[in-house]
Design a protein around this motif. Sequence first.
Motif, PDB file in Angstrom:
ATOM      1  N   PRO A 168       0.823  -1.216   0.000  1.00  0.00           N
ATOM      2  CA  PRO A 168       0.000   0.000   0.000  1.00  0.00           C
ATOM      3  C   PRO A 168       0.858   1.268   0.000  1.00  0.00           C
ATOM      4  O   PRO A 168       0.694   2.151   0.837  1.00  0.00           O
ATOM      5  N   ASP A 184      -4.233  -0.913   6.759  1.00  0.00           N
ATOM      6  CA  ASP A 184      -3.929  -1.436   5.415  1.00  0.00           C
ATOM      7  C   ASP A 184      -2.464  -1.836   5.361  1.00  0.00           C
ATOM      8  O   ASP A 184      -2.092  -2.834   4.758  1.00  0.00           O
ATOM      9  N   GLN A 211      -1.899  -4.998   7.476  1.00  0.00           N
ATOM     10  CA  GLN A 211      -2.456  -6.168   6.778  1.00  0.00           C
ATOM     11  C   GLN A 211      -1.483  -6.649   5.689  1.00  0.00           C
ATOM     12  O   GLN A 211      -1.188  -7.831   5.572  1.00  0.00           O
ATOM     13  N   TYR A 212      -0.953  -5.694   4.918  1.00  0.00           N
ATOM     14  CA  TYR A 212       0.013  -6.030   3.865  1.00  0.00           C
ATOM     15  C   TYR A 212       1.276  -6.642   4.482  1.00  0.00           C
ATOM     16  O   TYR A 212       1.803  -7.649   4.013  1.00  0.00           O
TER      17      TYR A 212
END
Length: 459
Positions: free
Chosen positions: A7, A313, A316-317
């Motif tokens: 991201p 985000d 999570q990545y």
Amino acid sequence: MKTIIEPFRVKVVEPVKMTTRPEREAYLNEAFYNLFLLKAENVIIDLLTDSGTAAMSAGQWSALMRGDESYAGSTSFYTFEAVVRDIFGFKQVIPTHQGRAAERILFSIMCKKGSIVPNNTHFDTTRANVEYLGAEAIDLPIPEFYQPAVTHPFKGNMDTEALSQLIKRVGPERIPLVMLTVTNNSGGGQPVSMENIREVRSICSRYGLPLYLDACRFAENAYFIKLREPGYADKSVKEIAGEMFGLADGCTMSAKKDGLANIGGFLCTNDESLARQEKDLLILTEGFPTYGGLAGRDLEAIAVGLEEILHEDYLQYRFASIRYLGEHIANAGVPIVQPPGGHAIYIDARSMLPHIPALQYPGQALAIELYREAGIRSCEIGTVMHAEKHPDTGEEMPSAMDLVRLAIPHRVYMQSHIDYVVEAILEVYDRRQSIGGYRITKQPQFLRHFTAQFEPLEN
Ligand SMILES: Cc1ncc(COP(=O)(O)O)c(C=O)c1O
């Protein structure tokens, strides 16, 4: 979409120098087979540590320009202090040049010869700072911690029964503080559950002992709680972190991890009189309390980094990318610490290289081989790093585990780098029988892994 992408996108690139195997053989020789002694330019993929190696964001680079370099009362300090108070919730915030400086100040004030400091697992600098004062650092992880192949959602937890027994055995007066390292770096980057923090808190309260968090990877720990602990799925990482810190009396922090900064750290407490003593010591070796050994621009970069690490985000990545590496090598048979950790994959070198005795350092041998094969730098976490000695004979003893940590720097490597690492590990795994052990030819008294020199043994 099923694919979890990085991201972020690239704005500035840093060329990587490609090397050949004969060149790497020569570099290994020059570095006495200690990967800490290599020149970084001769490393293709550097997974030595996630500490201080993050790529800073555009937001952080622009914040540098706001750095107020006033010796006292710098605006940058107040910006930094406000962010730390907002996320960590402690009243007193003391900047230091990195985590170990916070540790040294904390332990110098709280410990004396004969003190005992329990921790789920001390990181090497934490242990060294406790032991330097003549105090004893005791690790009390849950039993699953020492079984690399066994999965547990919160393998970083402290064994609370063992903590109670220890306090009863030695007496609370010998224990100046209890620590919990979140996540537990020394054995897999494994998280500590909120339930465990709460139980440790309650034991500490029963005996009037302060609880400190070694908070280096607090955001990764909070995200694990969100993913794995019932009741937290709908809470934000920031709320969870706030709850974790709300159970503690203070923390040490290396901003080089979840602060996404290249340097920095801090020490927090709610105790004003303790903070006064800590600031006096800070002035002696680090600097005035509004900069603590850092430049104003560093404080600005940390303030931005601490907010950015809370972006879910991104977390999570990060977890997906680390899990990808772990699963691809584990599915091919490479023994790793299960489940994959928050910042790194740990290969169980002792299981992968059973023909190398622990005192011939299988972790060191594997780390050297990954460099020789593909220019990948990793870190031994085992018999070399822990340097344990028999209490009676003084003879060197094997550590509980011999691991090789592949720590992933924040926002530095892309998917193809990770695929390259997978391929290299599998190549080395296929010829594992041909790998031999090492012996140490020179070593310092403390933290020997940083500077020890090695020599290969005949296989
Ligand atoms: C869990 C833990 N505690 C403390 C430290 C020390 O931090 P620093 O390297 O900033 O001194 C580290 C560094 O890797 C760590 O991982």
